[in-house]
Design an enzyme around this catalytic site. Structure first.
Site, PDB file in Angstrom:
ATOM      1  N   LEU A 129       0.833  -1.201   0.000  1.00  0.00           N
ATOM      2  CA  LEU A 129       0.000   0.000   0.000  1.00  0.00           C
ATOM      3  C   LEU A 129       0.869   1.253   0.000  1.00  0.00           C
ATOM      4  O   LEU A 129       0.517   2.274  -0.603  1.00  0.00           O
ATOM      5  CB  LEU A 129      -0.893  -0.006   1.247  1.00  0.00           C
ATOM      6  CG  LEU A 129      -1.835   1.179   1.440  1.00  0.00           C
ATOM      7  CD1 LEU A 129      -2.903   1.184   0.347  1.00  0.00           C
ATOM      8  CD2 LEU A 129      -2.485   1.126   2.817  1.00  0.00           C
ATOM      9  N   SER A 133      11.636   4.201   3.467  1.00  0.00           N
ATOM     10  CA  SER A 133      13.046   3.816   3.449  1.00  0.00           C
ATOM     11  C   SER A 133      13.349   2.631   4.350  1.00  0.00           C
ATOM     12  O   SER A 133      14.244   1.837   4.058  1.00  0.00           O
ATOM     13  CB  SER A 133      13.908   5.005   3.869  1.00  0.00           C
ATOM     14  OG  SER A 133      13.505   5.474   5.138  1.00  0.00           O
ATOM     15  N   ILE A 134      12.606   2.478   5.438  1.00  0.00           N
ATOM     16  CA  ILE A 134      12.893   1.416   6.392  1.00  0.00           C
ATOM     17  C   ILE A 134      11.865   0.295   6.332  1.00  0.00           C
ATOM     18  O   ILE A 134      12.189  -0.862   6.581  1.00  0.00           O
ATOM     19  CB  ILE A 134      12.946   1.998   7.818  1.00  0.00           C
ATOM     20  CG1 ILE A 134      14.180   2.913   7.943  1.00  0.00           C
ATOM     21  CG2 ILE A 134      12.998   0.920   8.871  1.00  0.00           C
ATOM     22  CD1 ILE A 134      14.323   3.540   9.304  1.00  0.00           C
ATOM     23  N   GLN A 136       7.694  -1.092   4.692  1.00  0.00           N
ATOM     24  CA  GLN A 136       6.573  -0.877   3.789  1.00  0.00           C
ATOM     25  C   GLN A 136       5.331  -1.537   4.373  1.00  0.00           C
ATOM     26  O   GLN A 136       5.405  -2.351   5.295  1.00  0.00           O
ATOM     27  CB  GLN A 136       6.871  -1.378   2.379  1.00  0.00           C
ATOM     28  CG  GLN A 136       6.952  -2.858   2.178  1.00  0.00           C
ATOM     29  CD  GLN A 136       7.338  -3.196   0.730  1.00  0.00           C
ATOM     30  OE1 GLN A 136       8.023  -2.437   0.049  1.00  0.00           O
ATOM     31  NE2 GLN A 136       6.904  -4.356   0.258  1.00  0.00           N
ATOM     32  N   VAL A 137       4.172  -1.174   3.816  1.00  0.00           N
ATOM     33  CA  VAL A 137       2.887  -1.551   4.406  1.00  0.00           C
ATOM     34  C   VAL A 137       2.082  -2.372   3.424  1.00  0.00           C
ATOM     35  O   VAL A 137       1.969  -2.019   2.243  1.00  0.00           O
ATOM     36  CB  VAL A 137       2.102  -0.284   4.822  1.00  0.00           C
ATOM     37  CG1 VAL A 137       0.705  -0.659   5.300  1.00  0.00           C
ATOM     38  CG2 VAL A 137       2.845   0.476   5.905  1.00  0.00           C
ATOM     39  N   ASP A 287       6.114  13.514  14.856  1.00  0.00           N
ATOM     40  CA  ASP A 287       6.353  13.369  13.406  1.00  0.00           C
ATOM     41  C   ASP A 287       5.056  13.647  12.655  1.00  0.00           C
ATOM     42  O   ASP A 287       4.640  12.873  11.782  1.00  0.00           O
ATOM     43  CB  ASP A 287       6.866  11.956  13.110  1.00  0.00           C
ATOM     44  CG  ASP A 287       7.587  11.870  11.771  1.00  0.00           C
ATOM     45  OD1 ASP A 287       7.985  12.924  11.242  1.00  0.00           O
ATOM     46  OD2 ASP A 287       7.743  10.756  11.252  1.00  0.00           O
TER      47      ASP A 287
END
Length: 547
Positions: A129, A133-134, A136-137, A287
């Site tokens: 989705l 950088s670290i 993903q979903v 954030d």
């Protein structure tokens, strides 16, 4: 340094030279080995001579990959350290990272959970989705109840890459600190170390899960902010499973307007959410950029913010909150003397700071800003200007204040984007005044009594016994003290007698030595020496005696 690390270092240097980063360092600060290597080993020329220095640094970070992109994003928040033009460019950095293979994501999830994906989830979609950088979903459904979820998974084998890049960044930071004198103010080594801690924390998704749970608990039943539910039984260090939400990205103004959203109320609620997190909970989402904030489709006339990605949070102590609130109120009232005093009292600047000079510096920077209408003043930039001024007086920048400043800039930027007429000062001032009223005065005392009442009620039945025990111990300690005092007096008396006898003995010794030199008084001299021995012997017994 391994051959692989050396190859990576060569690649980093090549990209920096292609972007002309070396030209940003004045020649007088470039060591001769570096200039020689630049001319002999690295013949690459600057490919972006017409771009600004900030744009070149941003492009260099983008070319260096995800770890450096996140480092640039972190640097963009350190406006207390960087010139404004560079900070603004770095703020434009986005995670431009292609997704990794969905099959690899499946294997990583199964490795972390210890079972196949189909055992726990239905409709698992190997197409991500979103990708960063670290991590993903991916999307799916819980097999147990059919609820829609998102599964965040750390990129496979990302840790060695991060560790290698961090080691190189630390090496570069040490070189900059050693050979560039002006870098002392930028503290490159400390900045890289701060980034190291931040990014290693983000690799542990259990930390993000705990943050999300706490933030959700703080806003249970709230009309202002919703945090998706975390399914902790399926969370691991490299996998996070949480409720899937549907909302409008907060930066999509046309979609919000098309949905009939009350933009003024939405902007004001953003301010409310921020100050509630900071001053009520001492726990704030640090954030809150547009990619992490959505707005619910439901009830557009009563809009609800949705916050995701709680990997970075900030906390404040009770003292920090009080000083911040008093600082903000002093800003509102243009009481620069109080602002200067608060910085000294809080320890943010050295105690030997001259308050008069500090007050004058603050007035010089802030007074022109206040000549504008309040609705045109940036609250975040006022705070930024204050930090820049305090830095000249050797202010030690507190990490929690940097996070606070960054979050405030995000919130204010979003609020002004949603509703340009937003007067953040007018929105925030009543909240701060009410908070201060609750912290100081009769209401604060009453709240403290109510807070401690259950504890006191629990301890009340034990009170008579505690009082009796305290009195008994006091009497025992008094008797013990009296005995010790009597022993001390006796000991002191005997020590005094011993010193007297030793003194007499010393006098007899001197007299005896003198008399022995006189023939007619030899017998008296011998008698004096005998008396010396007797006095010293008695004095020794007195000194050793304990009775």
């Amino acid at each position: 340094m391994t051959p692989k690390e050396f190859k990576r270092l060569y690649r980093i240097i090549t990209i920096l030279l292609e972007q002309g980063i070396d030209e940003l360092v004045p020649a007088r600060y470039q060591p001769w080995p570096g200039r020689l290597a630049r001319r002999s080993l690295f013949w690459l020329k600057n490919k972006q001579p017409d771009l600004s220095r900030g744009a070149r640094i941003r492009l260099a970070f983008e070319a260096l990959g995800p770890i450096f992109i996140k480092f640039g994003q972190m640097l963009s928040t350190r406006r207390d350290l960087l010139p404004p033009d560079i900070a603004e460019e770095l703020a434009m950095l986005q995670d431009r990272v292609p997704p990794f293979c969905g099959q690899a994501a499946r294997l990583k999830i199964e490795e972390s959970l210890g079972c196949s994906v189909e055992t726990l989830f239905d409709d698992f979609d190997e197409t991500p989705l979103a990708s960063a950088s670290i991590a993903q979903v991916h999307t799916g459904r819980l097999k147990e109840n059919g609820r829609e979820i998102v599964i965040k998974v750390i990129r496979p084998d990302i840790e060695p890459v991060i560790e290698a890049d961090l080691r190189l960044m630390q090496t570069l930071a040490r070189l900059v600190a050693r050979f560039v004198p002006q870098s002392a103010r930028l503290r490159p080594i400390e900045v890289v170390e701060e980034y190291r801690k931040t990014i290693l924390d983000e690799l542990n998704l259990m930390r993000e899960a705990a943050n999300a749970i706490q933030l959700r608990r703080n806003f249970t039943g709230s009309d202002a902010l919703y945090v998706p539910e975390v399914f902790t039984e399926h969370c691991r260090e490299h996998v996070l499973v949480m409720e899937r939400i549907y909302g409008i990205p907060v930066s999509d103004i046309p979609a919000l307007e098309a949905n009939g959203t009350n933009m003024k109320l939405l902007a004001e609620r953003g301010v409310e959410v921020f100050f509630t997190q900071v001053f009520r909970d001492s726990f704030f989402h640090a954030d809150m950029h547009p990619g992490n904030i959505f707005v619910s489709y439901e009830h557009p006339d009563n809009p609800l913010w949705i916050g995701i990605d709680c990997g970075i949070v900030g906390t404040l102590t009770r003292e920090d909150k009080r000083y911040l609130a008093e600082n903000f109120l002093a800003f509102f009232n243009r009481d620069y003397r109080r602002v200067a005093e608060l910085h000294v009292e809080s320890g943010w600047v050295p105690p030997d700071t001259k308050v008069d000079e500090f007050e004058f510096a603050i007035r010089t920077v802030l007074e022109p800003i206040f000549e504008k209408p309040l609705s045109e003043i940036s609250f975040g930039h006022v705070l930024l200007n204050l930090f820049n001024t305090a830095r000249r007086f050797n202010m030690t920048v507190q990490p929690q204040l940097v996070l606070l400043q960054k979050t405030l800039l995000y919130v204010e930027g979003l609020g002004r984007q949603l509703y340009p007429q937003l007067d953040l000062w007018q929105t925030a001032k009543p909240y701060l005044e009410n908070w201060m009223h609750e912290q100081v005065g009769p209401k604060a005392v009453w709240n403290a009594i109510k807070e401690k009442a259950p504890f006191w009620a629990e301890k009340l039945p034990e009170l008579p016994e505690l009082v009796y025990e305290t009195l008994r111990q006091t009497r025992h300690q008094q008797r013990h003290f009296d005995q010790m005092f009597a022993d001390f007096r006796r000991h002191s008396r005997r020590q005094g007698q011993a010193r007297y006898l030793l003194g007499v003995g010393a006098s007899l010794l001197l007299a005896g030595v003198f008399l022995l030199t006189q023939k007619q008084y030899i017998e008296w001299g011998q008698l004096s020496l005998a008396g010396t021995g007797l006095c010293w012997l008695l004095g020794w017994f007195k000194a050793r005696s304990r009775q």
